[in-house]
Motif scaffolding. Structure first.
Motif: not given
Length: 357
Positions: A60-61, A63-65, A67, A69, A73-74, A76, A128
């Motif tokens: 997930v980390g 993925l956040m790096d 995508i 942004h 809008n993620a 968690r 998430i």
């Protein structure tokens, strides 16, 4: 610390997930492919499962790096052992909605408005949910209902569920989750690393913190690291970190299989687990012997041992009775006497009396 001893700029085998150390093993490469496909669909559920320590949080980390942004809008949600109503309130808060005093219908309306507000900025919302196996069916059903929100034929919310293997089994086997199951558009299980991937994994994490070959790892050391961790990244980090510490203490420049096995033995003794604790072999069954005749149960009324025990107990009761009588006699004499009584004041803050005897 071993990082200072070997001139490293950080700890390469820390247990806290750090996207800097992302390593794309075969199973993680597939996971990212499934995530990419699922996110491109823009709707429904994406499910990722894996054993404890398999790298779900690191995934997930990463993925956040990666995508965009500006278009996603993620949100968690980590603490998932919660009921449906609390889940809705957490989602509402993440969307900037104050859930205080709102009933369920009002809460759902407020969440939908929050999702529309995000959509008006040109973004989609990705929720998430970690540790999904801890969610009750009612909470999972609320998530499914939230996934129904849409505008102009496009879903307002997409949901990524992360969980341990039992969540995958539960998802496939529960009749109560049939509607959610039909909305899963991508699912992947994170497997352990293969033996041939461990050497690259170790070298990659060390290189991130400036490793230049000191200490070196022999082939049998890498094999021992796999055997001691079963290819699970978190277990491998724990073992490799202890190996590096041992090597620094002993000022080793080469780490071989004997070193890893020695450290693994110490680690197993300190932190036994189901995977590493040896199961004792069952003792051989004794040879059959002739059955002994049942022993007669002694009669309590005539058994000397029982009679002696009763006599001792009776004597003790008699002693306690005499002591109690003496205390009562002294108490009566004190109450009926003419001497002034002491003025007892309660202890400030004391809620009950303690026996001073």
């Amino acid at each position: 610390m071993y990082d200072e001893h070997y001139g490293l700029t950080g700890r390469p085998f820390q247990l806290t997930p750090d996207p800097r150390f992302w390593f794309e093993s075969g199973t993680h490469r597939k996971a990212m492919a499934y995530l990419g496909y699922g996110l491109a669909q823009g709707e429904g559920f994406i499910v990722m499962t894996g054993d404890i320590g398999a790298g779900k949080t690191t995934l997930v980390g990463h993925l956040m790096d990666t995508i965009d942004h500006q278009s996603l809008n993620a949100i968690r949600l980590v603490s998932t052992a919660i009921e449906a109503s609390d889940l809705l309130r957490i989602v509402a808060t993440a969307l900037g909605v104050d859930p205080a005093g709102l009933e369920k219908a009002q809460l759902l309306t407020a969440i939908e408005r929050g999702l529309h507000a995000v959509a008006r900025t040109g973004k989609r919302t990705l929720l998430i949910v970690d540790e999904a196996q801890a969610l009750p069916v009612s909470a999972l059903e609320e998530l499914r209902m939230l996934s129904n929100f849409q505008t102009a034929g496009h879903a307002l919310l997409q949901i990524l569920l992360l969980g341990q293997p039992e969540f995958r089994d539960r998802l496939h086997g529960s009749d109560g989750l049939e509607q959610l199951r039909q909305r899963v558009i991508a699912i992947h299980h994170l497997d352990p690393m293969e033996p041939h991937e461990v050497a690259d994994y170790i070298a990659h994490r060390l290189s991130v913190v400036g490793w230049e070959g000191n200490p070196a790892f022999t082939d049998d050391a890498v094999a021992a690291l796999f055997d001691g961790s079963d290819g699970i990244p978190r277990r491998l980090n724990m073992l490799a970190g202890r190996v590096m510490l041992y090597a620094a203490i002993e000022d080793l420049r080469v780490i071989d299989g004997a070193v890893v096995r020695a450290v693994q033995s110490d680690l197993t003794a300190d932190l036994p687990t189901r995977a590493t604790t040896p199961t004792p072999e069952p003792a051989p069954e004794p040879a059959a012997e002739p059955k002994a005749q049942p022993r007669a149960t002694p009669d309590p009324a005539t058994d000397p041992a029982v009679l002696d025990r009763l006599a001792m107990l009776e004597a003790r009761v008699e002693q306690q009775d005499q002591a109690l009588r003496r205390v009562l006699t002294l108490l009566v004499e004190w109450v009926e006497g003419d001497e002034p009584r002491p003025d007892y004041k309660p202890i400030r803050g004391a809620s009950h009396w303690h026996d001073a005897a």
